[in-house]
Enzyme design. Structure first.
Site, PDB file in Angstrom:
ATOM      1  N   THR A  61      -5.838   2.270   9.484  1.00 39.83           N
ATOM      2  CA  THR A  61      -5.044   1.145   9.978  1.00 39.83           C
ATOM      3  C   THR A  61      -4.937   1.098  11.497  1.00 39.83           C
ATOM      4  O   THR A  61      -4.532   0.080  12.048  1.00 39.83           O
ATOM      5  CB  THR A  61      -3.626   1.185   9.377  1.00 39.83           C
ATOM      6  OG1 THR A  61      -3.054   2.468   9.592  1.00 39.83           O
ATOM      7  CG2 THR A  61      -3.666   0.884   7.903  1.00 39.83           C
ATOM      8  N   TYR A 103      14.893  -1.616 -24.178  1.00 41.02           N
ATOM      9  CA  TYR A 103      15.420  -2.973 -24.152  1.00 41.02           C
ATOM     10  C   TYR A 103      14.411  -3.957 -23.579  1.00 41.02           C
ATOM     11  O   TYR A 103      14.565  -5.172 -23.697  1.00 41.02           O
ATOM     12  CB  TYR A 103      16.731  -3.040 -23.358  1.00 41.02           C
ATOM     13  CG  TYR A 103      16.566  -2.952 -21.856  1.00 41.02           C
ATOM     14  CD1 TYR A 103      16.484  -4.100 -21.071  1.00 41.02           C
ATOM     15  CD2 TYR A 103      16.483  -1.713 -21.228  1.00 41.02           C
ATOM     16  CE1 TYR A 103      16.329  -4.020 -19.697  1.00 41.02           C
ATOM     17  CE2 TYR A 103      16.330  -1.623 -19.863  1.00 41.02           C
ATOM     18  CZ  TYR A 103      16.258  -2.783 -19.093  1.00 41.02           C
ATOM     19  OH  TYR A 103      16.114  -2.692 -17.739  1.00 41.02           O
ATOM     20  N   ASP A 135      -5.037  -3.367  -1.100  1.00 37.89           N
ATOM     21  CA  ASP A 135      -3.993  -4.351  -0.797  1.00 37.89           C
ATOM     22  C   ASP A 135      -4.565  -5.764  -0.738  1.00 37.89           C
ATOM     23  O   ASP A 135      -5.232  -6.128   0.237  1.00 37.89           O
ATOM     24  CB  ASP A 135      -3.342  -4.043   0.558  1.00 37.89           C
ATOM     25  CG  ASP A 135      -2.277  -2.975   0.464  1.00 37.89           C
ATOM     26  OD1 ASP A 135      -2.072  -2.444  -0.634  1.00 37.89           O
ATOM     27  OD2 ASP A 135      -1.645  -2.692   1.501  1.00 37.89           O
ATOM     28  N   PRO A 136      -4.280  -6.588  -1.735  1.00 37.01           N
ATOM     29  CA  PRO A 136      -4.693  -7.996  -1.642  1.00 37.01           C
ATOM     30  C   PRO A 136      -4.116  -8.711  -0.424  1.00 37.01           C
ATOM     31  O   PRO A 136      -4.731  -9.619   0.118  1.00 37.01           O
ATOM     32  CB  PRO A 136      -4.155  -8.601  -2.946  1.00 37.01           C
ATOM     33  CG  PRO A 136      -4.114  -7.445  -3.903  1.00 37.01           C
ATOM     34  CD  PRO A 136      -3.714  -6.265  -3.061  1.00 37.01           C
ATOM     35  N   GLY A 180       0.800  -1.214   0.000  1.00 37.03           N
ATOM     36  CA  GLY A 180       0.000   0.000   0.000  1.00 37.03           C
ATOM     37  C   GLY A 180       0.832   1.262   0.000  1.00 37.03           C
ATOM     38  O   GLY A 180       0.402   2.293  -0.529  1.00 37.03           O
ATOM     39  N   SER A 181       2.017   1.206   0.577  1.00 39.35           N
ATOM     40  CA  SER A 181       2.886   2.396   0.581  1.00 39.35           C
ATOM     41  C   SER A 181       3.307   2.755  -0.837  1.00 39.35           C
ATOM     42  O   SER A 181       3.329   3.940  -1.204  1.00 39.35           O
ATOM     43  CB  SER A 181       4.128   2.144   1.452  1.00 39.35           C
ATOM     44  OG  SER A 181       3.778   1.982   2.805  1.00 39.35           O
TER      45      SER A 181
END
Length: 621
Positions: A297, A419, A388-389, A157-158
């Site tokens: 949180t 590349y 977030d899974p 999440g960050s």
């Protein structure tokens, strides 16, 4: 082929508190390993094995294999000695650790054998396709329009929050860049008007000058220009610390970040938000963006995203516009509770009926208020969303995610490494060009994709799993309400912080008659030490929780009403400046079951009693 189930049995999806599903786990894992090895053996069968029987019978081979066994024995010992018993059905009420979905563990483990690097399609065609599908599933979950939105997996999440601010920073700066490169498209607009253009207006202009997009980007915030002009990034006091890091890294600086007060329910105070935006506008300081949180949180609360969106619409009429990012790292998957089997947002009046049809809650729930309903519904109006899974997706770490409402926004932050991939190629070939990260595990994409195949992102699948978690949290919340413990001549009361908006339950212990806030904080800190890794012996600890401090530098006076409700004076609050809170992230996929919870309730109560007795025994020595 994906098969839809009418009734997912959650107990078939996890290894189990006591490893009850180990036979199924081994069966499926060994099958996947055998199929991978068969794939290796069948590829170019004319090629002989390079590890021969002679190699395997050699002394050095056997010694090396034995050395590997020894190292893994040490690893197992370290993990068994120093890991949290997060697997338990009812003893772990602490941090965001929990049982993860057995199909996802198997998928992750299997996919590692295939060595996918999801930076580019040519490196990982199978898992890159899976990530593309997952991104579209994220977008559908959030109510974004099919074919016009996008999402992808990232480390956590960050990183997703950082990308959200990255998008907002670049978008906000584009009108100033357009004025330099193609001034005729913003003719007559003042700098203030340029800095208050909507995301859609800006993207519509870029559509008209595709040949100049690269030049516009060169003059945007990407160049380092105009960063101080972009204004303030407004976040609630309940913000995740990643926002400060993001502002630092992205270059807008910590001074641009301002916290808005939260109310007694720890949701952003929308009146305070409006007042701050108007105060800034009076000084011609624009708002870079506003962050709303779905599942804070520390408290598990849900900001009023609907009121945030309504405020933006109101202020837009006055020439003030702000980007909205929803930090739903924790609570994003809960939107599945609101989607029917066709992924349509369910009418509030029909929620109970649909939930009953799919057995989402085992009892009539008190969680689903209109406030929460409308907050989740309004998420579709935000430009970007973090999800977030590896939190409420019950998927192994590390699996974060970000969802983008308008795919055109990708061009605002894109880079191309020739590349690895060619500019103009199709997604998923371009994954690494449109995100912060480069090389990334295809195993993560396989784990998330598999989970979504097993449990659809609607009321038939994840809705039931998230509902179970919320129901378990409410059982714990009601268990704590009015609870008291006798320790010698002392009576210790338990006080939950607030009714949960999600599945986080915060609470404190306080001695009856105590009016010394510092003393209460010490009691709760001592309890945390008894109920955590601090005192050691995690595997034998019968009740584990976590803790946090609500302190004035972060929360201002938002906790004051709660502190007063416990019998403390405002002077005490001013003197101590914080309240130490015990924090239970209720992720157990089993505690929703009334019989399971009741079995553990008496054990939890006894464990709490014993910990309090230990604390007071030390105090009285």
């Amino acid at each position: 082929m994906k098969t839809e189930l009418q009734d997912h049995n959650l107990k078939a999806l996890f290894l189990g508190s006591k490893g009850e599903n180990v036979d199924l786990f081994k069966e499926l894992l060994l099958k996947m390993i055998d199929e991978h090895v068969g794939w290796r053996q069948n590829y170019q069968p004319q090629d002989l094995p390079v590890i021969t029987p002679q190699d395997k019978s050699s002394k050095s081979f056997q010694e090396t294999a034995d050395h590997v066994r020894s190292v893994l024995n040490v690893l197992s010992s370290k993990l068994r000695t120093n890991s949290l018993p997060w697997h338990t059905a009812g003893r772990f009420w602490g941090h965001m650790n929990s049982e993860t979905l057995m199909p996802s563990i198997i998928a992750y483990t299997t996919a590692m054998l295939w060595n996918g690097n999801n930076v580019a399609y040519e490196s990982s065609p199978g898992t890159s396709q899976m990530e593309e599908e997952v991104g579209h599933e994220f977008a559908a979950l959030m109510g974004y329009k099919k074919g016009e939105s996008w999402g992808h997996i990232c480390a956590d999440g960050s990183i997703a929050n950082l990308e959200g601010l990255w998008y907002a920073r670049n978008m906000k700066s584009l009108p100033l860049a357009i004025k330099e490169v193609a001034p005729e498209f913003v003719a007559g607009k003042t700098e203030w008007e340029l800095l208050n253009m909507s995301t859609e207006e800006i993207l519509d202009i870029l559509d008209q000058i595709p040949e100049k997009i690269d030049e516009v980007k060169e003059h945007s915030a990407r160049s380092g220009k105009n960063l101080q002009k972009l204004g303030k990034w407004l976040i609630p006091q309940t913000k995740h610390y990643s926002w400060l890091k993001a502002a630092d890294i992205i270059g807008v600086g910590l001074d641009c970040v301002e916290a808005i007060d939260v109310d007694d329910h720890y949701r952003m105070d929308i009146d305070k938000l409006e007042a701050k935006i108007r105060e800034l506008a009076a000084e011609e300081i624009p708002v870079l963006g506003v962050v709303g949180v779905i599942g804070t949180t520390e408290e598990g609360q849900v900001d009023r995203i609907d009121k945030m969106v309504a405020l933006r619409e109101k202020l837009a009429k006055e020439g003030i516009y702000f980007y909205i990012h929803v930090d739903a790292a924790y609570g994003g998957y809960a939107r599945a509770i609101f989607l029917d089997e066709d992924n349509n947002f369910i009418d509030y009046a029909k929620m109970e009926e649909v939930h009953e049809k799919y057995n989402v809650f085992t009892e009539k729930n008190e969680w689903l208020t209109e406030d929460i309903y409308h907050s989740f519904k309004a998420m579709s109006e935000a430009e970007t969303i973090t999800i977030d899974p590896h939190k409420m997706g019950y998927i192994p770490y590390s699996a974060g995610g970000i969802v983008v409402k308008d795919t055109r926004m990708r061009d605002v932050i894109s880079y191309f490494a020739t590349y690895v991939f060619e500019k103009g190629a199709d997604i998923p070939a371009l994954l690494g060009a449109y995100m912060l990260e480069g090389s990334k595990a295809g195993a993560t994409a396989a784990a998330v994709w598999t989970a979504h195949q097993v449990l659809p992102l609607n009321v038939t699948g994840y809705g039931k799993l998230i509902g179970a978690s919320i129901e378990g949290a409410y059982r714990f919340y009601h268990f704590l309400q009015g609870k008291q413990f006798k320790v010698g001549d002392k009576t210790i009361h338990v006080y939950p912080l607030t009714k949960p908006d999600f599945n986080m339950v915060d609470y404190v212990f306080n001695e009856e008659g105590n009016t010394d806030l510092e003393k209460m904080n010490q009691l709760n800190h001592d309890f945390y030490e008894q109920a955590s890794y601090v005192k050691g012996g995690l595997y034998n600890n019968e009740f584990i929780t976590s803790h946090t401090d609500f302190a004035i530098p972060d929360y201002g006076n938002s906790p004051l009403s709660y502190v007063k409700s416990l019998g403390f004076s405002e002077e005490e609050w001013d003197r101590e400046g914080k309240v130490t809170i015990l924090r239970a992230c209720a992720l157990s996929p089993y505690a929703y079951d009334k019989d399971v919870f009741e079995e553990y309730a008496s054990k939890i109560e006894q464990a709490i009693q014993e910990k309090l007795e230990k604390i007071y025994a030390v105090v009285n020595e």
